[in-house]
Write a protein that holds these residues in place. Structure first.
Motif, mmCIF file in Angstrom:
data_model
loop_
_atom_site.group_PDB
_atom_site.id
_atom_site.type_symbol
_atom_site.label_atom_id
_atom_site.label_comp_id
_atom_site.label_asym_id
_atom_site.label_seq_id
_atom_site.Cartn_x
_atom_site.Cartn_y
_atom_site.Cartn_z
ATOM 1 N N ARG A 1 12.261 4.099 8.492
ATOM 2 C CA ARG A 1 13.083 3.166 7.720
ATOM 3 C C ARG A 1 12.226 2.410 6.722
ATOM 4 N NH1 ARG A 1 17.428 0.527 11.267
ATOM 5 N NH2 ARG A 1 18.132 2.685 11.098
ATOM 6 N N THR A 2 12.705 2.285 5.535
ATOM 7 C CA THR A 2 12.082 1.618 4.370
ATOM 8 C C THR A 2 10.906 2.394 3.784
ATOM 9 O OG1 THR A 2 10.488 0.153 5.506
ATOM 10 C CG2 THR A 2 12.760 -0.648 5.304
ATOM 11 N N GLY A 3 10.689 3.650 4.243
ATOM 12 C CA GLY A 3 9.685 4.473 3.573
ATOM 13 C C GLY A 3 8.470 4.796 4.407
ATOM 14 N N ASP A 4 7.572 5.578 3.801
ATOM 15 C CA ASP A 4 6.385 6.055 4.507
ATOM 16 C C ASP A 4 5.314 4.981 4.652
ATOM 17 O OD1 ASP A 4 7.510 8.569 4.768
ATOM 18 O OD2 ASP A 4 6.643 9.296 2.887
ATOM 19 N N ILE A 5 5.204 4.113 3.669
ATOM 20 C CA ILE A 5 4.192 3.057 3.703
ATOM 21 C C ILE A 5 4.912 1.719 3.805
ATOM 22 C CG2 ILE A 5 2.263 1.973 2.514
ATOM 23 C CD1 ILE A 5 1.749 4.618 1.102
ATOM 24 N N VAL A 6 4.669 1.023 4.901
ATOM 25 C CA VAL A 6 5.385 -0.223 5.184
ATOM 26 C C VAL A 6 4.385 -1.360 5.324
ATOM 27 C CG1 VAL A 6 6.921 -1.409 6.808
ATOM 28 C CG2 VAL A 6 7.219 1.042 6.366
ATOM 29 N N LEU A 7 4.669 -2.451 4.661
ATOM 30 C CA LEU A 7 3.833 -3.635 4.778
ATOM 31 C C LEU A 7 3.681 -4.002 6.253
ATOM 32 C CD1 LEU A 7 4.211 -6.857 2.632
ATOM 33 C CD2 LEU A 7 3.908 -6.998 5.098
ATOM 34 N N GLY A 8 2.440 -4.145 6.717
ATOM 35 C CA GLY A 8 2.198 -4.511 8.100
ATOM 36 C C GLY A 8 1.977 -3.335 9.037
ATOM 37 N N LYS A 9 2.364 -2.113 8.580
ATOM 38 C CA LYS A 9 2.144 -0.904 9.387
ATOM 39 C C LYS A 9 0.947 -0.102 8.902
ATOM 40 C CE LYS A 9 5.098 2.073 10.614
ATOM 41 N NZ LYS A 9 6.145 3.105 10.555
ATOM 42 N N THR A 10 0.320 -0.560 7.844
ATOM 43 C CA THR A 10 -0.741 0.229 7.206
ATOM 44 C C THR A 10 -1.947 0.430 8.118
ATOM 45 O OG1 THR A 10 -1.476 -1.843 6.183
ATOM 46 C CG2 THR A 10 -0.087 -0.391 4.846
ATOM 47 N N ILE A 11 -2.210 -0.503 9.003
ATOM 48 C CA ILE A 11 -3.352 -0.405 9.919
ATOM 49 C C ILE A 11 -2.887 -0.113 11.343
ATOM 50 C CG2 ILE A 11 -5.378 -1.607 10.852
ATOM 51 C CD1 ILE A 11 -5.506 -0.899 7.850
ATOM 52 N N LYS A 12 -1.752 -0.702 11.727
ATOM 53 C CA LYS A 12 -1.211 -0.484 13.076
ATOM 54 C C LYS A 12 0.183 0.138 12.943
ATOM 55 C CE LYS A 12 -1.918 -3.453 16.414
ATOM 56 N NZ LYS A 12 -2.833 -2.682 17.287
ATOM 57 N N PRO A 13 0.239 1.472 12.867
ATOM 58 C CA PRO A 13 1.528 2.134 12.614
ATOM 59 C C PRO A 13 2.554 1.953 13.721
ATOM 60 C CG PRO A 13 -0.182 3.744 13.153
ATOM 61 C CD PRO A 13 -0.869 2.437 12.953
ATOM 62 N N GLU A 14 2.108 1.536 14.910
ATOM 63 C CA GLU A 14 3.041 1.352 16.024
ATOM 64 C C GLU A 14 3.814 0.043 15.943
ATOM 65 O OE1 GLU A 14 -1.031 -0.103 17.518
ATOM 66 O OE2 GLU A 14 -0.203 1.369 16.115
ATOM 67 N N MET A 15 3.586 -0.758 14.910
ATOM 68 C CA MET A 15 4.236 -2.058 14.812
ATOM 69 C C MET A 15 5.754 -1.962 14.703
ATOM 70 S SD MET A 15 1.993 -4.354 15.257
ATOM 71 C CE MET A 15 2.948 -5.793 14.792
ATOM 72 N N ASP A 16 6.266 -0.829 14.214
ATOM 73 C CA ASP A 16 7.727 -0.664 14.165
ATOM 74 C C ASP A 16 8.320 -0.597 15.573
ATOM 75 O OD1 ASP A 16 6.605 1.811 14.731
ATOM 76 O OD2 ASP A 16 7.408 2.794 12.947
#
Length: 214
Positions: free
Chosen positions: A114-129
């Motif tokens: 959701r909201t795309g491949d690169i998400v603010l805040g997920k750039t380093i910790k992709p599990e944040m979603d």
């Protein structure tokens, strides 16, 4: 908006009286306006990048709940076999779901795209979603408790059971299945502590200052 002392105390009352409910569900229907408030509260959870990755599948069909219960029974036997001796015997005495007793079931999912491949805040910790979706679960649980509605999180379920019966796409992660309903009473002590499975850690053992301490 400043929170008053009375409002603060009410929040802590809700927080500390929240329980994982399995056996006390009543057949009383949950009014639509109450369920709407609970889902709205869940939808207002914090989310990294404001991506709001959650969706909620609301289940009220008796037939669907029966199929999910069958899936639980299979997974529960598989889980029981992972324990040995007295621990296995104790496990088999525990009631770990209220799938058919609860008037409503809710499956919480996470759309990691959701909201795309690169998400603010997920750039380093992709599990944040995934963590954001779990925040929605906590909001749902606390809002339900404020409505005097019990919630039980059924984690002993294979994802394939929920995908098949709720038509959940493979592209979504399943966070959990939750049973909701009014209850006979909220217990003072969590079930697993009450039945001798696990006790609560003292908060002082969970807090570290400046650096990790053994």
């Amino acid at each position: 908006m400043k929170v008053t002392e009375a409002e603060r105390d009410s929040f802590y009352k809700v927080l500390f009286s929240r329980r994982d409910v399995r056996r006390e569900f009543l057949p009383t229907p949950i009014p639509k306006e109450v369920l709407d408030r609970i889902l709205l509260a869940a939808h207002h959870a914090p989310s990294v990048g404001f991506m709001q990755p959650w969706d909620f599948v609301v289940v009220s069909s008796k037939e669907t709940k029966q199929k999910i219960k069958q899936g639980f029974q299979q997974a529960n036997q598989q889980s029981a076999d992972m324990f040995d001796g007295e621990r296995k015997e104790k496990y088999q005495t525990l009631k770990l779901e209220g799938i058919e007793e609860a008037p409503i079931g809710i499956c919480l999912t996470c759309d990691r795209s959701r909201t795309g491949d690169i998400v603010l805040g997920k750039t380093i910790k992709p599990e944040m979603d995934l963590y954001s979706a779990v925040c929605a679960a906590q909001n749902l649980w606390l809002a339900a408790r404020a409505e005097n509605i019990g919630v039980g999180w059924v984690s002993i379920l294979l994802d394939d059971v929920l995908r098949e019966n709720l038509a959940i796409p493979e592209s979504l992660d399943i966070i959990g299945y939750f049973c909701l309903g009014y209850v006979e009473a909220f217990q003072d002590t969590p079930d697993l502590e009450r039945h001798g499975w696990q006790s609560r850690r003292e908060v002082k053992n969970s807090i570290h200052f400046e650096k990790w301490q053994k």
